[in-house]
Design a protein around this motif. Structure first.
Motif, PDB file in Angstrom:
ATOM      1  N   TRP A 135      11.453 -82.192 106.355  1.00 28.74           N
ATOM      2  CA  TRP A 135      10.245 -83.363 107.039  1.00 28.74           C
ATOM      3  C   TRP A 135       9.143 -82.569 107.922  1.00 28.74           C
ATOM      4  O   TRP A 135       9.601 -81.453 109.010  1.00 28.74           O
ATOM      5  N   ILE A 136       7.930 -83.495 107.325  1.00 30.28           N
ATOM      6  CA  ILE A 136       6.811 -82.472 108.191  1.00 30.28           C
ATOM      7  C   ILE A 136       6.020 -83.766 108.068  1.00 30.28           C
ATOM      8  O   ILE A 136       5.829 -84.959 107.625  1.00 30.28           O
ATOM      9  N   LEU A 137       5.257 -83.726 109.526  1.00 27.23           N
ATOM     10  CA  LEU A 137       5.294 -84.191 110.616  1.00 27.23           C
ATOM     11  C   LEU A 137       3.136 -83.959 110.676  1.00 27.23           C
ATOM     12  O   LEU A 137       2.605 -82.453 110.298  1.00 27.23           O
ATOM     13  N   PRO A 138       3.012 -84.738 110.926  1.00 27.25           N
ATOM     14  CA  PRO A 138       0.630 -84.615 111.167  1.00 27.25           C
ATOM     15  C   PRO A 138       1.165 -83.270 112.391  1.00 27.25           C
ATOM     16  O   PRO A 138       2.102 -83.667 113.824  1.00 27.25           O
ATOM     17  N   ARG A 139       0.245 -82.398 112.477  1.00 28.92           N
ATOM     18  CA  ARG A 139       0.004 -81.159 113.254  1.00 28.92           C
ATOM     19  C   ARG A 139      -1.168 -82.169 114.852  1.00 28.92           C
ATOM     20  O   ARG A 139      -0.627 -81.678 115.456  1.00 28.92           O
ATOM     21  N   PHE A 140      -2.731 -82.421 113.914  1.00 26.55           N
ATOM     22  CA  PHE A 140      -2.968 -83.448 114.777  1.00 26.55           C
ATOM     23  C   PHE A 140      -4.007 -81.720 115.528  1.00 26.55           C
ATOM     24  O   PHE A 140      -3.794 -82.331 117.505  1.00 26.55           O
ATOM     25  N   ASP A 141      -4.762 -80.677 114.889  1.00 23.72           N
ATOM     26  CA  ASP A 141      -4.560 -79.902 115.845  1.00 23.72           C
ATOM     27  C   ASP A 141      -6.354 -80.029 116.050  1.00 23.72           C
ATOM     28  O   ASP A 141      -7.235 -79.923 115.103  1.00 23.72           O
ATOM     29  N   PHE A 168      17.841 -85.481 103.629  1.00 18.04           N
ATOM     30  CA  PHE A 168      18.615 -85.226 104.912  1.00 18.04           C
ATOM     31  C   PHE A 168      18.038 -86.498 105.940  1.00 18.04           C
ATOM     32  O   PHE A 168      17.000 -86.462 105.871  1.00 18.04           O
ATOM     33  N   ARG A 169      18.286 -86.308 107.220  1.00 17.94           N
ATOM     34  CA  ARG A 169      18.126 -87.034 107.837  1.00 17.94           C
ATOM     35  C   ARG A 169      17.149 -85.894 108.771  1.00 17.94           C
ATOM     36  O   ARG A 169      16.687 -85.347 109.170  1.00 17.94           O
ATOM     37  N   PHE A 170      16.188 -86.703 109.446  1.00 18.64           N
ATOM     38  CA  PHE A 170      15.178 -86.287 109.939  1.00 18.64           C
ATOM     39  C   PHE A 170      15.580 -85.191 111.247  1.00 18.64           C
ATOM     40  O   PHE A 170      16.950 -85.226 112.376  1.00 18.64           O
ATOM     41  N   ASN A 171      15.000 -83.978 111.166  1.00 16.71           N
ATOM     42  CA  ASN A 171      15.507 -82.664 112.559  1.00 16.71           C
ATOM     43  C   ASN A 171      16.435 -82.215 112.078  1.00 16.71           C
ATOM     44  O   ASN A 171      16.937 -81.407 112.992  1.00 16.71           O
ATOM     45  N   CYS A 172      17.709 -82.458 110.546  1.00 16.57           N
ATOM     46  CA  CYS A 172      18.706 -82.079 110.305  1.00 16.57           C
ATOM     47  C   CYS A 172      18.510 -79.815 110.431  1.00 16.57           C
ATOM     48  O   CYS A 172      19.449 -79.318 111.229  1.00 16.57           O
ATOM     49  N   LYS A 173      16.944 -80.058 108.941  1.00 22.18           N
ATOM     50  CA  LYS A 173      17.055 -78.714 109.350  1.00 22.18           C
ATOM     51  C   LYS A 173      15.798 -78.865 110.274  1.00 22.18           C
ATOM     52  O   LYS A 173      14.813 -79.797 110.802  1.00 22.18           O
ATOM     53  N   ARG A 174      15.151 -77.839 110.862  1.00 21.09           N
ATOM     54  CA  ARG A 174      13.716 -77.896 111.724  1.00 21.09           C
ATOM     55  C   ARG A 174      12.758 -78.853 111.106  1.00 21.09           C
ATOM     56  O   ARG A 174      12.078 -78.365 110.302  1.00 21.09           O
ATOM     57  N   THR A 175      11.822 -79.280 111.864  1.00 20.05           N
ATOM     58  CA  THR A 175      11.277 -80.079 111.539  1.00 20.05           C
ATOM     59  C   THR A 175       9.163 -79.246 111.665  1.00 20.05           C
ATOM     60  O   THR A 175       9.443 -78.641 112.341  1.00 20.05           O
ATOM     61  N   LEU A 176       8.717 -79.510 110.877  1.00 19.40           N
ATOM     62  CA  LEU A 176       7.968 -78.270 110.787  1.00 19.40           C
ATOM     63  C   LEU A 176       6.514 -79.863 110.744  1.00 19.40           C
ATOM     64  O   LEU A 176       5.928 -81.035 110.730  1.00 19.40           O
ATOM     65  N   LEU A 177       5.076 -78.944 111.297  1.00 20.63           N
ATOM     66  CA  LEU A 177       4.091 -79.276 111.626  1.00 20.63           C
ATOM     67  C   LEU A 177       2.899 -78.640 111.154  1.00 20.63           C
ATOM     68  O   LEU A 177       2.558 -77.824 110.487  1.00 20.63           O
ATOM     69  N   SER A 178       2.383 -79.693 110.191  1.00 21.52           N
ATOM     70  CA  SER A 178       1.548 -79.792 109.247  1.00 21.52           C
ATOM     71  C   SER A 178       0.366 -79.987 108.953  1.00 21.52           C
ATOM     72  O   SER A 178       1.030 -81.371 108.295  1.00 21.52           O
ATOM     73  N   ASP A 179      -1.335 -80.005 108.792  1.00 18.04           N
ATOM     74  CA  ASP A 179      -2.131 -80.536 108.153  1.00 18.04           C
ATOM     75  C   ASP A 179      -2.304 -80.515 107.156  1.00 18.04           C
ATOM     76  O   ASP A 179      -3.142 -80.663 106.415  1.00 18.04           O
ATOM     77  N   THR A 180      -2.237 -79.061 106.290  1.00 15.73           N
ATOM     78  CA  THR A 180      -2.676 -78.070 106.005  1.00 15.73           C
ATOM     79  C   THR A 180      -2.225 -77.960 104.196  1.00 15.73           C
ATOM     80  O   THR A 180      -2.546 -78.144 103.376  1.00 15.73           O
ATOM     81  N   TYR A 181      -0.374 -77.859 104.754  1.00 15.36           N
ATOM     82  CA  TYR A 181       0.046 -77.099 103.113  1.00 15.36           C
ATOM     83  C   TYR A 181       0.467 -78.793 102.583  1.00 15.36           C
ATOM     84  O   TYR A 181       0.507 -77.596 101.223  1.00 15.36           O
ATOM     85  N   TYR A 182       0.403 -79.669 102.655  1.00 16.46           N
ATOM     86  CA  TYR A 182       0.713 -80.803 101.774  1.00 16.46           C
ATOM     87  C   TYR A 182      -0.766 -80.564 100.742  1.00 16.46           C
ATOM     88  O   TYR A 182      -0.690 -80.674  99.425  1.00 16.46           O
ATOM     89  N   PRO A 183      -1.647 -81.405 101.204  1.00 17.54           N
ATOM     90  CA  PRO A 183      -3.128 -80.874 100.523  1.00 17.54           C
ATOM     91  C   PRO A 183      -3.086 -79.844 100.021  1.00 17.54           C
ATOM     92  O   PRO A 183      -3.246 -80.125  98.590  1.00 17.54           O
ATOM     93  N   THR A 184      -2.445 -78.461 100.272  1.00 18.88           N
ATOM     94  CA  THR A 184      -2.536 -77.356  99.396  1.00 18.88           C
ATOM     95  C   THR A 184      -1.516 -76.818  97.673  1.00 18.88           C
ATOM     96  O   THR A 184      -2.135 -77.168  97.382  1.00 18.88           O
ATOM     97  N   LEU A 185      -0.556 -77.779  98.224  1.00 19.31           N
ATOM     98  CA  LEU A 185      -0.033 -77.942  96.833  1.00 19.31           C
ATOM     99  C   LEU A 185       0.199 -79.054  96.029  1.00 19.31           C
ATOM    100  O   LEU A 185      -0.019 -78.478  94.778  1.00 19.31           O
ATOM    101  N   GLU A 186      -1.507 -79.316  95.656  1.00 19.63           N
ATOM    102  CA  GLU A 186      -1.736 -79.865  94.972  1.00 19.63           C
ATOM    103  C   GLU A 186      -3.390 -79.311  94.476  1.00 19.63           C
ATOM    104  O   GLU A 186      -4.167 -79.439  93.170  1.00 19.63           O
ATOM    105  N   LYS A 187      -3.174 -78.469  95.107  1.00 21.20           N
ATOM    106  CA  LYS A 187      -4.174 -77.701  94.057  1.00 21.20           C
ATOM    107  C   LYS A 187      -3.933 -77.263  93.247  1.00 21.20           C
ATOM    108  O   LYS A 187      -3.481 -76.814  92.673  1.00 21.20           O
ATOM    109  N   SER A 188      -5.435 -76.510  91.877  1.00 21.14           N
ATOM    110  CA  SER A 188      -4.821 -76.273  90.681  1.00 21.14           C
ATOM    111  C   SER A 188      -4.238 -75.013  90.737  1.00 21.14           C
ATOM    112  O   SER A 188      -3.988 -74.824  89.999  1.00 21.14           O
ATOM    113  N   ASN A 189      -4.649 -73.836  91.391  1.00 21.39           N
ATOM    114  CA  ASN A 189      -3.806 -72.766  91.141  1.00 21.39           C
ATOM    115  C   ASN A 189      -2.829 -72.835  91.971  1.00 21.39           C
ATOM    116  O   ASN A 189      -2.502 -71.485  92.324  1.00 21.39           O
TER     117      ASN A 189
END
Length: 487
Positions: free
Chosen positions: A186-192, A264-285
């Motif tokens: 689970w990844i939530l917005p970071r709002f940095d 799995f349920r939220f917070n079962c693994k360490r929940t992550l905060l990121s505003d850049t990870y998801y958009p990066t995965l759609e980059k062509s490279n």
């Protein structure tokens, strides 16, 4: 810990530091994008607030500079033995002292405090064919700053907290970036955001304003994150909805989104905060690889479906050894190392600070003392205050050593496991470093953090077996004058 010792008039202590500078994790982790995922106003020491943070979430260099400044401000540098690595510390029952062997010689101490943290030893999983691979490789903790990623084919193994920070940075220069994902989380917005001069000047002129902001962050983490864990799991659905919205908003490809939804349920693994990870995965490279890694080849990696991927460099973002292998160097009164005790049962601890069979040894962030919903700093300050009060009590009552009673420890551990049944990091349907091999809670405090502070508010001498100074044979003589405390 140093601040609490000095505040209670305990000045006879030394700090053994294997590196050449303070800073711990913020000194050693220097990978691109390294930053904290707890807001800086809360992830800082309550007795040394920093009005000059430049962002909501502190970045590695800024936190490192802050910690160096605090060490100078507290005037403790003369207490620190730099480049002094602990080789072994062994309890001597006849002298009631810890004999400490280091790279700079031997020491004796009446009490020993382990403040190594849980994440000091990198974990590189054993994978097929690793010795056959002829390209470059390293763990994120040992970042190679001399390596130029420009135009390179890069593999990042792991998709946890470290990878979510590394991947967006490497994407900018790599020709192709392959992200090997075993399990999405689970990844939530970071709002940095950056902190303006006006706010920094306000903090500088009116420190109580920053204290209020710090308290607000504490309540936010404690209340919002604690609701689904300690009140009712129905609140998990709200966080999962935010996570799915964040994924839909940033990843347009339905095929890619399907690979990124946790099962799995939220917070079962360490929940992550990121505003850049998801958009990066759609980059062509960037290429998300969800098939299991089959074997390393001379020039790359073969995955389970038979495809071969040529890569120039492999970055392991695979976390750390838990329990910390530094515990192998701590030998108790039964001749066993603390690591071996934890290997048998990682939950063998009392309040996260004491372990039966290890007199006058105190651990910071030991089992059941890491917060599941709060800044680690809050828990560490709670422990430091408690340990300093214990040491003060021992001096006043002329007690040479204390060792927590096995029955008391067992009672505490059983209570922790009972409370852990309700939390998602145990019953959320995943496996993680939060759990031991049997799926039990490996060490997170399964309750509100203010209840941890309440539990450590008093020291109960009846919970420990005591040896009084008057009962030590008068013939004992240490090879050197003992320090009161070694950290």
């Amino acid at each position: 810990m140093s601040q609490q010792l000095k505040a209670r008039g305990i000045d006879d202590f030394i700090i053994l530091e294997r590196a050449a500078e303070v800073g711990g994790t913020w000194r050693d982790n220097t990978y691109p994008g390294c930053a904290c995922d707890v807001a800086s106003d809360l992830y800082s020491l309550s007795f040394s607030l920093n009005p000059s943070w430049t962002r909501t979430y502190g970045q590695q260099q800024e936190i490192f500079s802050y910690l160096k400044g605090v060490a100078t401000e507290l005037n403790i540098r003369d207490k620190i033995h730099f480049n002094c690595e602990l080789l072994q510390a062994e309890w001597q029952a006849d002298t009631q002292l810890w004999h400490i062997s280091t790279t700079q010689g031997s020491y004796y101490a009446r009490a020993l405090i382990s403040a190594t943290g849980p994440f000091g030893s990198p974990k590189v999983p054993a994978l097929n064919g690793q010795s056959d691979y002829q390209g470059h490789s390293f763990h994120s903790l040992n970042w190679d700053h001399d390596y130029d990623f420009t135009g390179k084919r890069v593999a990042v193994i792991g998709t946890g907290a470290t990878a979510t920070q590394i991947v967006p940075e490497l994407q900018k220069s790599a020709a192709d970036l392959y992200v090997f994902q075993r399990t999405p989380t689970w990844i939530l917005p970071r709002f940095d955001s950056s902190t303006g001069n006006t706010k920094r000047k306000l903090y500088q002129r009116f420190p109580f304003v920053q204290k209020c902001v710090r308290n607000a962050w504490y309540c936010a983490y404690e209340g919002i994150v604690g609701l689904p864990q300690y009140v009712h799991p129905v609140f998990l659905k709200g966080f999962e909805s935010v996570g799915r919205w964040h994924l839909r908003r940033n990843v347009k490809s339905p095929e890619l989104r399907a690979k990124l939804v946790p099962d799995f349920r939220f917070n079962c693994k360490r929940t992550l905060l990121s505003d850049t990870y998801y958009p990066t995965l759609e980059k062509s490279n960037v290429h998300l690889v969800t098939d299991r890694l089959d074997t390393f080849l001379e020039n790359g990696i073969r995955i389970e479906d038979g495809r071969e991927i040529d890569v120039d460099v492999v970055v392991y973002a695979t976390g750390f050894e838990v329990p910390n292998d530094q515990y192998k160097r701590l030998i108790g009164n039964n001749g066993k190392s603390l690591h071996s005790v934890y290997a048998d049962d990682m939950s063998g601890s009392y309040l996260g600070t004491s372990t039966s069979g290890f007199p006058n040894l105190f651990t910071m962030l030991g089992p059941f003392s890491a917060a599941g919903n709060q800044s680690a700093i809050f828990m560490l300050e709670t422990q430091a205050d408690y340990i300093a009060r214990v040491l003060e009590t021992l001096a006043k009552k002329d007690i040479a050593s204390i060792d927590v009673k096995p029955s008391v420890q067992d009672q505490f551990v059983n209570k922790m496991h009972q409370l852990s049944r309700r939390v998602s990091w145990v019953g959320g349907g995943c496996t993680s470093y939060y759990q031991d091999q049997d799926g039990k809670n490996l060490g997170l405090w399964p309750n509100w953090s203010f209840k941890y502070r309440s539990a450590l508010a008093s020291f109960q001498l009846r919970d420990f077996t005591c040896v009084y100074t008057k009962d030590i044979p008068s013939t004992h003589n240490a090879d050197a004058e003992p320090q009161r405390v070694a950290v």
